[in-house]
Motif scaffolding. Sequence first.
Motif, short mmCIF file in Angstrom:
data_model
loop_
_atom_site.label_atom_id
_atom_site.label_comp_id
_atom_site.label_asym_id
_atom_site.label_seq_id
_atom_site.Cartn_x
_atom_site.Cartn_y
_atom_site.Cartn_z
N ILE A 118 0.86 -1.18 0.00
CA ILE A 118 0.00 0.00 0.00
C ILE A 118 0.89 1.23 0.00
O ILE A 118 1.80 1.35 0.84
CB ILE A 118 -0.92 0.05 1.24
CG1 ILE A 118 -1.86 -1.15 1.28
CG2 ILE A 118 -1.72 1.36 1.25
CD1 ILE A 118 -2.65 -1.28 2.58
N ILE A 119 0.64 2.13 -0.94
CA ILE A 119 1.31 3.44 -0.95
C ILE A 119 0.23 4.50 -0.78
O ILE A 119 -0.75 4.53 -1.54
CB ILE A 119 2.06 3.69 -2.27
CG1 ILE A 119 3.22 2.70 -2.42
CG2 ILE A 119 2.57 5.14 -2.32
CD1 ILE A 119 4.34 2.86 -1.41
N LEU A 132 -1.04 1.39 10.36
CA LEU A 132 -1.40 0.21 9.59
C LEU A 132 -0.18 -0.64 9.24
O LEU A 132 -0.30 -1.86 9.09
CB LEU A 132 -2.14 0.62 8.31
CG LEU A 132 -3.51 1.28 8.52
CD1 LEU A 132 -4.20 1.50 7.18
CD2 LEU A 132 -4.40 0.45 9.44
N SER A 133 0.98 -0.01 9.12
CA SER A 133 2.19 -0.80 8.84
C SER A 133 2.45 -1.80 9.94
O SER A 133 2.96 -2.91 9.71
CB SER A 133 3.40 0.12 8.67
OG SER A 133 3.80 0.70 9.91
N PRO A 166 1.88 -8.68 10.16
CA PRO A 166 1.74 -10.15 10.19
C PRO A 166 1.29 -10.75 8.87
O PRO A 166 1.51 -11.95 8.63
CB PRO A 166 0.68 -10.37 11.28
CG PRO A 166 0.80 -9.18 12.18
CD PRO A 166 1.10 -8.04 11.25
N TYR A 167 0.67 -9.94 8.00
CA TYR A 167 0.24 -10.42 6.69
C TYR A 167 1.28 -10.12 5.61
O TYR A 167 1.04 -10.35 4.42
CB TYR A 167 -1.09 -9.76 6.29
CG TYR A 167 -2.17 -9.91 7.33
CD1 TYR A 167 -2.76 -11.14 7.60
CD2 TYR A 167 -2.60 -8.80 8.07
CE1 TYR A 167 -3.75 -11.27 8.56
CE2 TYR A 167 -3.59 -8.91 9.03
CZ TYR A 167 -4.16 -10.16 9.28
OH TYR A 167 -5.13 -10.28 10.23
N ASN A 168 2.43 -9.58 6.02
CA ASN A 168 3.49 -9.18 5.09
C ASN A 168 3.01 -8.11 4.11
O ASN A 168 3.43 -8.08 2.95
CB ASN A 168 4.06 -10.38 4.33
CG ASN A 168 5.42 -10.08 3.72
OD1 ASN A 168 6.22 -9.34 4.28
ND2 ASN A 168 5.68 -10.64 2.55
N ILE A 169 2.12 -7.25 4.58
CA ILE A 169 1.67 -6.10 3.79
C ILE A 169 2.52 -4.90 4.20
O ILE A 169 2.56 -4.53 5.38
CB ILE A 169 0.18 -5.80 4.03
CG1 ILE A 169 -0.68 -6.98 3.58
CG2 ILE A 169 -0.24 -4.53 3.31
CD1 ILE A 169 -2.15 -6.86 3.96
N THR A 189 8.79 -0.42 5.61
CA THR A 189 7.36 -0.22 5.85
C THR A 189 7.18 0.78 6.97
O THR A 189 8.04 0.92 7.84
CB THR A 189 6.65 -1.55 6.16
OG1 THR A 189 5.23 -1.36 6.15
CG2 THR A 189 7.07 -2.12 7.50
N GLY A 190 6.07 1.50 6.93
CA GLY A 190 5.79 2.51 7.96
C GLY A 190 6.62 3.77 7.82
O GLY A 190 6.68 4.58 8.74
#
Length: 261
Positions: free
Chosen positions: A138-139, A170-171, A176-179, A247-248
């Motif tokens: 997600i960006i 959200l990061s 845990p879902y590797n998103i 991420t984040g």
Amino acid sequence: MELGLEGKKALVIASSQGLGRAIAEQLVHEGAHVMITSRSEEKLAKVSASLREIGKGTVASFPCDITKAAEVKALAAHTAKSLGGIDILINNAGGPPAGSFEMLDDDDWIQAFELNLLSYIRMIRAVLPYLKESGGRIINIASSSIKEPIPNLLLSNTFRTGIVGLSKTLSQEFAPYNILVNTVAPGVIATDRIAYLDHVAAERAGISREEIETKRKQTIPLQRYGEPEEFAKVVAFLVSEANTYMTGSSFLVDGGMIKSI
């Protein structure tokens, strides 16, 4: 560097012009299958035809007003069905009107919230089930105002910083879902939005837009406006398989304009 984007399924919001279109074009160039969207079917048809000429990834389109919850859900469902899933979400939206505190009423605030923050939340909610399946990306597109407020852009200054809080939180929730969830913040990139802001600034100052542009460029160490393609390449890297551990974070693409650390 091999980005590993070939065959990835991407939904790019507000992609009939500006940064959204540039991102869609870059992803198609890398071989991704891309769903573009905006409110204008006419614009979408023209952009789709142009992107298909690239000849790598495929392109589909679906009209959507991202301030409408039902349309957001329909867009996500249509994208997943058409592309066979969703691996990448690029949240993007046009900027709210310029204005200072005393110029803005409740309707201005509500409309800006719905366009520039709530639409991101709704879109993420709608695509999350598909991203969980793929360990997606997600960006969230924001603005350089996440680091330094821009005069006369109170609405943008307020809701763009909200995007950063959303992305950071959200990061952690989605890890845990590797998103992977990141924010990318443009500085002065040569788009219609910047042309509008230059026009507003010129009118306020009583000078020409060309003079405003010259003054703006003097505040940018690279002494020029960025190109949409330059911004799109950063986004493409962040959603690619070349990025597996960032991420984040918030990334400025501003030619060195923002001086804060």
